[in-house]
Design a protein around this motif. Structure first.
Motif, PDB file in Angstrom:
ATOM      1  N   SER A  21      -5.012   0.638  -1.646  1.00 28.91           N
ATOM      2  CA  SER A  21      -5.773   0.389  -2.867  1.00 28.91           C
ATOM      3  C   SER A  21      -5.659  -1.072  -3.296  1.00 28.91           C
ATOM      4  N   PRO A  22      -6.778  -1.762  -3.530  1.00 28.38           N
ATOM      5  CA  PRO A  22      -6.706  -3.157  -3.985  1.00 28.38           C
ATOM      6  C   PRO A  22      -5.934  -3.316  -5.294  1.00 28.38           C
ATOM      7  N   GLU A  23      -6.131  -2.350  -6.226  1.00 27.06           N
ATOM      8  CA  GLU A  23      -5.435  -2.447  -7.511  1.00 27.06           C
ATOM      9  C   GLU A  23      -3.923  -2.309  -7.328  1.00 27.06           C
ATOM     10  N   ALA A  24      -3.527  -1.308  -6.568  1.00 29.83           N
ATOM     11  CA  ALA A  24      -2.099  -1.096  -6.336  1.00 29.83           C
ATOM     12  C   ALA A  24      -1.508  -2.234  -5.523  1.00 29.83           C
ATOM     13  N   ARG A  25      -2.273  -2.727  -4.553  1.00 28.54           N
ATOM     14  CA  ARG A  25      -1.780  -3.828  -3.724  1.00 28.54           C
ATOM     15  C   ARG A  25      -1.532  -5.076  -4.563  1.00 28.54           C
ATOM     16  N   ALA A  26      -2.441  -5.353  -5.492  1.00 28.30           N
ATOM     17  CA  ALA A  26      -2.263  -6.515  -6.362  1.00 28.30           C
ATOM     18  C   ALA A  26      -1.017  -6.365  -7.238  1.00 28.30           C
TER      19      ALA A  26
END
Length: 233
Positions: A203-208
């Motif tokens: 997930s981009p959000e979780a990765r960020a």
């Protein structure tokens, strides 16, 4: 008066400076079967806070730890409680030395909980024995985060809070792995694992969020507090 009301009353007693009365109530609550779900969180946290201000509360907490230790042979599950009490006392050495006395089966069952204390005491060889494949541990933690994230809607406050909580849990495991690898002198492997800890998150959000936490530890907790404050404002 129910358990929550009793705990709130004890907090108030503590806040008003009636330390001995607060201590007696915290001790009673800790041993109350109806308070089992709160004993290692809110009750123990309140007791530990009192111990910072009131030396008899500190001694009582040590006595509790020692009592549970004496019961450990007949109740192996108490290692979890003792470890948490030691965390509150800042006595990681006690957890480390106690862990080394456990039979191998119990040691295997409690190794993950004991690992931070083992490494804090500098015994990375023992830690590596109970986490022989740290990179695999990291991959499993990332897989779990990815699965959980699939069921979270970050467009809602509740969903964002859930995601931050899962990111916090994940980065706790990442930090454990990195500390172990660095402590064992595997700095190259630690650098690779740090990169993988981010790239494995789908997930981009979780990765960020994971990247932010690794760059500035404490970022996730700050975000959780900020979100909570915005909801209650």
């Amino acid at each position: 008066m129910d358990i929550v009301q009793r705990l709130e009353s004890a907090w108030q007693t503590h806040a008003e400076g009636h330390f001995e009365a607060a201590l007696q109530e915290y001790r009673a609550l800790f041993d109350d079967a109806e308070a089992a779900s709160l004993r290692l969180s809110y009750i123990l946290a309140a007791w530990a806070k009192l111990a910072e201000e009131y030396l008899p509360a500190h001694h009582a907490l040590v006595d509790l730890r020692n009592r549970l230790t004496a019961e450990l042979q007949s109740a192996p599950q108490l290692f979890h409680d003792i470890r948490i009490i030691n965390d509150k006392l800042g006595d990681l050495q006690n957890t480390y030395h106690l862990f080394k006395t456990l039979p191998e089966t119990q040691a295997q069952q409690n190794a993950r909980a004991a690992l931070p204390s083992i490494m804090a005491c500098g015994d990375y060889a023992l830690a590596r024995r109970y986490l022989p494949q740290p990179e695999h541990h990291l991959a499993l933690a990332a897989m779990q985060l990815n699965e959980l994230k699939n069921n979270i809607n970050v467009l809602t406050n509740e969903g964002m809070a859930d995601m931050l909580a899962e990111v916090f849990n994940y980065t706790t495991e990442v930090t454990l792995v990195l500390d172990l690898l660095n402590g064992c002198g595997d700095t190259d492997a630690a650098a690779i694992a740090r990169q993988q800890a981010v790239s494995l998150v789908q997930s981009p959000e979780a990765r960020a969020c994971v990247q932010a936490e690794l760059d500035a530890p404490g970022t996730t907790l700050d975000a959780m507090v900020e979100l909570q404050n915005s909801v209650t404002a």
